[in-house]
Write a protein that holds these residues in place. Sequence first.
Motif, mmCIF file in Angstrom:
data_model
loop_
_atom_site.group_PDB
_atom_site.id
_atom_site.type_symbol
_atom_site.label_atom_id
_atom_site.label_comp_id
_atom_site.label_asym_id
_atom_site.label_seq_id
_atom_site.Cartn_x
_atom_site.Cartn_y
_atom_site.Cartn_z
ATOM 1 N N ASP A 61 -10.352 -3.842 -1.859
ATOM 2 C CA ASP A 61 -10.880 -2.514 -2.169
ATOM 3 C C ASP A 61 -9.735 -1.510 -2.041
ATOM 4 N N THR A 62 -9.177 -1.118 -3.187
ATOM 5 C CA THR A 62 -8.063 -0.169 -3.182
ATOM 6 C C THR A 62 -8.516 1.224 -3.619
ATOM 7 N N HIS A 63 -9.832 1.445 -3.628
ATOM 8 C CA HIS A 63 -10.371 2.718 -4.113
ATOM 9 C C HIS A 63 -11.022 3.553 -3.008
ATOM 10 N N THR A 64 -11.690 2.910 -2.066
ATOM 11 C CA THR A 64 -12.414 3.655 -1.030
ATOM 12 C C THR A 64 -11.465 4.474 -0.152
ATOM 13 N N PHE A 65 -10.400 3.857 0.294
ATOM 14 C CA PHE A 65 -9.413 4.544 1.131
ATOM 15 C C PHE A 65 -8.016 4.076 0.724
ATOM 16 N N PRO A 66 -7.532 4.529 -0.442
ATOM 17 C CA PRO A 66 -6.244 4.055 -0.967
ATOM 18 C C PRO A 66 -5.058 4.528 -0.129
ATOM 19 N N MET A 67 -3.945 3.913 -0.363
ATOM 20 C CA MET A 67 -2.752 4.198 0.415
ATOM 21 C C MET A 67 -2.339 5.659 0.329
ATOM 22 N N TYR A 68 -2.468 6.274 -0.853
ATOM 23 C CA TYR A 68 -2.023 7.661 -0.973
ATOM 24 C C TYR A 68 -2.904 8.599 -0.156
ATOM 25 N N ASP A 69 -4.187 8.235 0.040
ATOM 26 C CA ASP A 69 -5.045 9.034 0.912
ATOM 27 C C ASP A 69 -4.623 8.886 2.369
ATOM 28 N N PHE A 70 -4.314 7.663 2.761
ATOM 29 C CA PHE A 70 -3.831 7.434 4.121
ATOM 30 C C PHE A 70 -2.537 8.198 4.364
ATOM 31 N N ASN A 71 -1.594 8.100 3.411
ATOM 32 C CA ASN A 71 -0.312 8.792 3.564
ATOM 33 C C ASN A 71 -0.498 10.295 3.705
ATOM 34 N N ALA A 72 -1.455 10.835 2.986
ATOM 35 C CA ALA A 72 -1.709 12.280 3.068
ATOM 36 C C ALA A 72 -2.161 12.675 4.472
ATOM 37 N N CYS A 73 -2.833 11.771 5.155
ATOM 38 C CA CYS A 73 -3.316 12.060 6.509
ATOM 39 C C CYS A 73 -2.207 11.961 7.558
ATOM 40 N N VAL A 74 -1.164 11.193 7.271
ATOM 41 C CA VAL A 74 -0.141 10.939 8.308
ATOM 42 C C VAL A 74 1.224 11.493 7.918
ATOM 43 N N ARG A 75 1.244 12.469 7.014
ATOM 44 C CA ARG A 75 2.513 13.136 6.717
ATOM 45 C C ARG A 75 2.716 14.268 7.706
ATOM 46 N N LEU A 76 3.961 14.619 7.958
ATOM 47 C CA LEU A 76 4.272 15.710 8.878
ATOM 48 C C LEU A 76 4.445 17.016 8.115
ATOM 49 N N GLN A 77 4.002 18.081 8.734
ATOM 50 C CA GLN A 77 4.295 19.410 8.224
ATOM 51 C C GLN A 77 5.653 19.825 8.795
ATOM 52 N N ASP A 78 6.003 21.081 8.704
ATOM 53 C CA ASP A 78 7.300 21.538 9.202
ATOM 54 C C ASP A 78 7.434 21.242 10.696
ATOM 55 N N VAL A 79 8.604 20.739 11.060
ATOM 56 C CA VAL A 79 8.859 20.360 12.450
ATOM 57 C C VAL A 79 9.607 21.479 13.163
ATOM 58 N N ASN A 80 9.067 21.918 14.289
ATOM 59 C CA ASN A 80 9.731 22.885 15.154
ATOM 60 C C ASN A 80 10.559 22.110 16.173
ATOM 61 N N ILE A 81 11.874 22.253 16.112
ATOM 62 C CA ILE A 81 12.753 21.470 16.983
ATOM 63 C C ILE A 81 12.462 21.736 18.452
ATOM 64 N N ARG A 82 12.101 22.965 18.790
ATOM 65 C CA ARG A 82 11.818 23.284 20.184
ATOM 66 C C ARG A 82 10.488 22.716 20.646
ATOM 67 N N ARG A 83 9.549 22.568 19.726
ATOM 68 C CA ARG A 83 8.230 22.027 20.058
ATOM 69 C C ARG A 83 7.807 20.983 19.017
ATOM 70 N N PRO A 84 8.517 19.870 18.952
ATOM 71 C CA PRO A 84 8.218 18.872 17.903
ATOM 72 C C PRO A 84 6.832 18.256 18.026
ATOM 73 N N GLU A 85 6.258 18.313 19.231
ATOM 74 C CA GLU A 85 4.935 17.713 19.428
ATOM 75 C C GLU A 85 3.847 18.458 18.669
ATOM 76 N N ARG A 86 4.105 19.707 18.280
ATOM 77 C CA ARG A 86 3.084 20.494 17.589
ATOM 78 C C ARG A 86 2.682 19.865 16.254
ATOM 79 N N CYS A 87 3.669 19.352 15.512
ATOM 80 C CA CYS A 87 3.327 18.751 14.215
ATOM 81 C C CYS A 87 2.523 17.468 14.406
ATOM 82 N N LEU A 88 2.746 16.778 15.513
ATOM 83 C CA LEU A 88 1.950 15.588 15.808
ATOM 84 C C LEU A 88 0.526 15.971 16.189
ATOM 85 N N ASP A 89 0.382 17.076 16.886
ATOM 86 C CA ASP A 89 -0.958 17.549 17.234
ATOM 87 C C ASP A 89 -1.754 17.899 15.972
#
Length: 332
Positions: A176-204
């Motif tokens: 089943d490559t339609h219900t939850f395809p890889m590109y949907d998963f990748n969209a959920c686990v991409r990082l936004q801009d990383v703050n070097i002083r507080r890198p944990e924020r993007c993980l939150d």
Amino acid sequence: MATSLKHNITSAYLDAARRLSPKKARRRIVAYVESYDDVAFWRTLLAEFENDERYFQVMLPSSTSLAKGKKMVLMNTLNTDELGHSLIACVDSDYDFLLQGATNTSRKINRNPYIFQTYGYAIENFHCYAESLHEVCVQATLNDRFLIDFPAFLKRYSQIAYPLFLWNVWFYRKHDTHTFPMYDFNACVRLQDVNIRRPERCLDEMKKTVSAKLAELQNNFPTDREKVEKLGKDLEKLGLTPDTTYLYIQGHHIMDCVVMKLLTPVCTVLRREREQEIKRLAAHNEQFRNELTSYENSQVNVSLMLKKNDGYKNLYLYEWLKEDIRKFLETT
């Protein structure tokens, strides 16, 4: 006298040529790889096993066209008698290792002793090995200051992504490559801009997205929850744990949307620090300009440095690959 001298020179030349020539021809083993980017990785690995008896030649899968890719490699190797003795296939695993025979391609790759796979998703995952990323920054910026604990960051990233990744693999195992395809998963686990002083924020922020999608899947497929948990236990045998998930996620995603999101701001800060140091220590403007130019000319683009990174040689996936090559050479 002249004839005798000529004969002696010719004889000496032939003797020398024979000494330089191998006693018997070295066995050539052709290794087909998927693309240009793969040549250096497999060349580095296979070169460790070359000796007076054998050598490897890493090649693209077609000598008559520009066709490349995994399918082309498999097509050109599986249907030939040469596969094994003088021809091997070297490919990215993608999900085929984790699928463990759930598809035809997965069965071919996992069961054929002459097809060598990365085990992790792709070569990019090796280049992004967390333990080597500080060295990548040093090589790119010539500044050895420690700004981010890359192993700790990618460990936390992996732990957040892990439960959702299991669902993604679960659906692929069911074809089943339609219900939850890889590109949907990748969209959920991409990082936004990383703050070097507080890198944990993007993980939150990423965790919020992952948790929302995870709740949606668990709500929509309640009978699959236990099966997905069992899948996680099965995949531990393949090296996939909550801490190592990033090695099995799509390689280009990890490189472009995670690791480069980290390295780019880190290297920007490190370069700025070095430039400020040059400005502070320069005795006059001319010395400042000359030193700054010298420093700028010595830098390397961090993206290029990452793609050339070979600091993965103590990664367990690389050790598995080396063991596969050893076994192959012992039996052929």
